[in-house]
Design an enzyme around this catalytic site. Structure first.
Site, PDB file in Angstrom:
ATOM      1  N   ARG A 304     -25.217  12.915 -87.999  1.00  0.00           N
ATOM      2  CA  ARG A 304     -24.510  11.781 -87.391  1.00  0.00           C
ATOM      3  C   ARG A 304     -25.349  11.153 -86.263  1.00  0.00           C
ATOM      4  O   ARG A 304     -25.265   9.952 -86.012  1.00  0.00           O
ATOM      5  CB  ARG A 304     -23.105  12.177 -86.906  1.00  0.00           C
ATOM      6  CG  ARG A 304     -22.202  10.974 -86.687  1.00  0.00           C
ATOM      7  CD  ARG A 304     -20.762  11.363 -86.413  1.00  0.00           C
ATOM      8  NE  ARG A 304     -19.941  11.479 -87.600  1.00  0.00           N
ATOM      9  CZ  ARG A 304     -19.357  10.458 -88.234  1.00  0.00           C
ATOM     10  NH1 ARG A 304     -19.477   9.229 -87.784  1.00  0.00           N
ATOM     11  NH2 ARG A 304     -18.631  10.671 -89.300  1.00  0.00           N
ATOM     12  N   GLU A 706     -12.252   9.279 -82.356  1.00  0.00           N
ATOM     13  CA  GLU A 706     -13.513   9.494 -81.645  1.00  0.00           C
ATOM     14  C   GLU A 706     -14.159   8.233 -81.055  1.00  0.00           C
ATOM     15  O   GLU A 706     -14.734   8.286 -79.969  1.00  0.00           O
ATOM     16  CB  GLU A 706     -14.542  10.141 -82.591  1.00  0.00           C
ATOM     17  CG  GLU A 706     -14.175  11.521 -83.051  1.00  0.00           C
ATOM     18  CD  GLU A 706     -15.103  11.967 -84.166  1.00  0.00           C
ATOM     19  OE1 GLU A 706     -14.954  11.478 -85.299  1.00  0.00           O
ATOM     20  OE2 GLU A 706     -15.983  12.785 -83.900  1.00  0.00           O
TER      21      GLU A 706
END
Ligand code: MTE
Ligand code: LUZ
Ligand code: MOS
Length: 750
Positions: A304, A706
């Site tokens: 990520r 998030e």
């Protein structure tokens, strides 16, 4: 629509792991953790501990009935250290006793001697020594090598980023008890019940169908319980299995802080090249991820970081490499943003560096390079429904940021020892697990004969309000009151093979599975209703617990319809399965379409720095955020507020301090500072961008868990800007978190 848990939470009636009534004869466990970060165990003596009244057993690697292995992605992590230890706090044994107090006392009586080795705590040092958890990976687009020569300006720099303690209010814990015939039931404070079930299966050496994991809710997870709950659950289950008695293990805060992994610290180098009109033509960065002593989720987190290394910008020539480095820290793990924040802080640092050197506002370089419709990401996905430019400009207009900046400039010219600063953070965050196969979920729905509805899915409620969203979906689609819907605990016997609740995709994946189950039930019930009322199924709707045909009342109630359907032997249960369509990723090429969609937004943060003390106040946080068509604006706003404050904490106050021997010094709340209500922003405004929302988001309501975390990055640069206006000699550097101590050094340093 409020959170269905609000009343329970404020009256203290909501049930967490530690509130589950224990069975008679329940034993309690406490963990012995290594007191060195690297070494060999040369003596291990439990005799004094075993003499203590009430101690039932000391369990070590020797007692494990299956495999001493809990590594999820890579098999590199023992449950209990055998002969070697690799981090301070690494579990070596558990003491099981009649009370928690006795268990802790027993642990203190175990005698261990170590042959101490010199630990490695710095990721760059680990990389140089070849200590990597997995081979490095590189994402590339265009050619940076061919582009440098075409750049008018080139800047280079280094970046340091600290880790972050999760500090969920409820610590890690588990309660396990044998039922019969080898069947064992486990309550765990986990984001991943299936991971817990698998880990227990492996450690105990029994098949998964003999293990039932049940989770009512968590007092916070933030990623810390995506993977790391599994080891603690396996300890309780192993003890229960060996002793054939109920065993409870709840970590005291101090053990939780020293034994568990955290957000990954990273170290990085960057090189950025711009054209005369400040277009970023090339960007190259190398990041060193401090993975800790075992892989845990580091490989996925590294991925990520690669995905989000260009932030909210389009950069035609990009090359990013990440090394996942093995050090003697507790294995670092998932934490809100999952490597994204670290990738983004580096590009923001590179842009800030370029702006400082060129003497232009950072915002002008940010704005000139924002992602546009149909731009390509370095991982091959084509950007669609991009509205980052709109977010950025709307923030500027709505919050009058030009005026705010000139007010700040005025303030700074009139005040000697108080300086203010402003910075913006544009956000682009991809939604989906980057590992495509994890993007699936199931929902089991029962309609009972009185018309009430039970829903079970694979999602975990950890405070983010997902159960409220699920209840809203069922209530809206069935046309019944929310009081007629019960969202049950997450249970591996009811819903199997779940992905952890993570990647902000809990509501999307499980909500979409629920929609599929409900659609099937609705179709069946419409047929029954059509038959009873003599109309066509397409004409039937369920509204306010009544059946309507062509928008008119039929006199048939929801309850009567359900009863009739059951009488006619129509199945009132459905299992929905959802797998996100269109996504894929080819790791051999590092290209694909990994994300269902992206979340965009922009935050402006203004601060005031006290230039005598180095302390600071977060004055304003002003956000324009793309929620899509929010299913629950109250909950989503709460997610933004919580995430922003957590992000500001990472960027400013929260500092993990280790000594040279790899021992965590900031191991309690007196030494590890998190934002409290006094530190929280004085003003926090968040307005929704007016958009339709993507098809792949459940009810077109974008994932929110998030993404807003990364708005907190603006606090770092806002403080930096304030320092710049006090100390003309300060050369902006990139060493997050910007603690008051560091601010003071920079206010008066060269
Ligand atoms: N909100 C609360 N109150 N508590 C949490 O632990 N975890 C965050 C976010 N919001 C968390 C939270 C993280 S890390 C994720 S991935 C998402 O919630 C997960 O839930 P969702 O997928 O339903 O958004
Ligand atoms: N967990 C995971 C995550 O396993 N894969 C992901 O892509 C992810 N992203 C964010 C948070 N947790
Ligand atoms: Mo969140 S870090 O995906 O649990």
């Amino acid at each position: 629509m409020k959170n269905i848990d609000s009343i329970g939470h404020v009256t203290g009636k909501s049930v967490y792991l530690d509130d589950i009534p224990t069975l008679r004869g329940t034993l309690h466990a406490s963990i012995l953790g290594s007191t060195v970060a690297s070494g060999k165990i040369v003596r291990f003596d439990t005799s004094k501990a075993l003499e203590l009244e009430g101690v039932e057993r000391i369990i070590t690697y020797n007692d494990i009935t299956g495999e001493n292995q809990i590594g999820g992605i890579i098999e590199d992590e023992p449950l209990f250290a055998d002969h070697e230890v690799h981090f301070h706090g690494q579990p070596i044994a558990i003491a099981v006793a009649t009370s928690e107090f006795i268990a802790r006392k027993a642990v203190s009586l175990i005698e261990v001697e170590y042959e101490e080795h010199t630990p490695v705590v710095n990721p760059r040092e680990a990389q140089q020594k070849g200590l990597l958890l997995i081979p490095p990976r590189t994402f590339k687009m265009g050619s940076v090598d061919e582009t440098w020569a075409k750049c008018k300006y080139i800047f280079e720099g280094s970046v340091e980023m600290g880790g972050q303690e999760h500090l969920y209010i409820e610590t890690q814990g588990s309660y396990a008890y044998p039922i019969e015939n080898g069947y064992i039931k486990v309550h765990s404070s986990t984001q991943g019940p299936t991971a817990v079930q698998k880990t227990i299966s492996r450690v105990l050496g029994i098949p998964m169908h003999l293990i039932e994991v049940d989770v009512v809710r968590l007092g916070g997870g933030f990623g810390g319980k995506e993977d790391q709950a599994s080891g603690f659950a396996a300890m309780a289950a192993l003890a229960a299995h060996i002793l054939q008695k109920p065993v409870k293990l709840v970590l005291p805060r101090h053990d939780d802080m020293r034994m568990t992994g955290k957000r990954h610290p990273y170290s990085a180098d960057f090189r950025i090249g711009l054209s005369a009109d400040y277009k970023i033509l090339a960007y190259q960065t190398t990041l060193y991820q401090n993975g800790g002593a075992a892989a845990d989720l580091s490989p996925a987190i590294m991925e990520r970081t690669l995905f989000h290394s260009t932030g909210a910008y389009f950069i035609p020539n990009t090359q990013v490499t990440v090394y996942s480095c093995k050090t003697n820290l507790p294995p670092n793990t998932a934490f809100r943003g999952f490597g994204g924040p670290q990738g983004m802080f580096v590009i923001e640092s590179a842009i800030a560096k370029a702006a400082n050197e060129l003497g232009v506002p950072t915002t002008s370089i940010q704005e000139a390079n924002l992602l546009k419709e149909k731009d390509e990401f370095q991982y091959g996905q084509i950007a669609e429904n991009v509205n980052i430019g709109e977010c950025f400009r709307t923030a500027s207009d709505k919050y009058e940021l030009k005026k705010l900046q000139s007010d700040i400039d005025n303030f700074n010219s009139q005040n000697k020892y108080q300086k203010r600063g402003l910075a913006l953070m544009p956000l682009c965050f991809g939604i989906s697990f980057t590992n495509t196969s994890m993007n699936q979920a199931r929902a089991l729905v029962h309609i009972y004969q009185d018309g009430s509805v039970s829903v079970s899915t694979g999602v975990i409620e950890m405070g983010q309000g997902v159960n409220t969203k699920l209840a809203q979906i069922a209530s809206q689609m069935l046309g019944i009151g929310i009081d007629k819907v019960k969202i049950h605990s997450t249970n591996t016997s009811r819903v199997a093979n779940t992905s952890p609740t993570a990647a902000s995709s809990g509501a999307d994946l499980n909500g979409n599975a629920l929609v599929i189950a409900l659609k099937a039930l609705i179709a069946r019930l419409k047929d029954v209703a059509a038959e009873i009322t003599g109309s066509k199924a397409e004409q039937i709707e369920f509204v306010n617990e009544e059946v309507t045909a062509n928008g008119k009342s039929t006199g048939l109630s929801w309850k009567k319809l359900v009863q009739t359907a059951h009488f006619k032997r129509v199945c009132l249960t459905e299992n929905g399965h959802y797998a996100t369509p269109t996504i894929f990723f080819d790791k051999t090429k590092e290209k694909g379409h990994p994300f269902a969609y992206h979340v965009y937004g922009t935050a402006a943060i203004a601060v005031t720095v006290d230039c005598i003390r180095g302390t600071y106040v977060i004055d304003d946080v002003l956000i324009i955020h793309d929620f899509g068509n929010s299913i629950n604006p109250t909950i989503d706003l709460g997610q933004v507020e919580g995430a922003v404050v957590q992000g500001i904490g990472w960027a400013t106050l929260e500092e993990l301090a280790y000594n040279e021997k790899g021992k965590l010094l900031s191991n309690s709340l007196s030494t590890y500072k998190v934002p409290d209500i006094y530190f929280a922003p004085k003003t926090l405004k968040c307005e929704a961008l007016n958009t339709k929302g993507p098809e792949l988001a459940v009810f077109k309501s974008k994932a929110v868990g998030e993404p807003p975390f990364m708005y907190g990055i603006a606090a770092y640069f806002a403080i930096q800007n304030a320092i710049k206006s006090f100390n003309a000699n300060y050369k902006p550097d990139f060493d997050l978190p910007m603690t008051p101590e560091k601010v003071l050094m920079r206010l008066y340093g060269g």
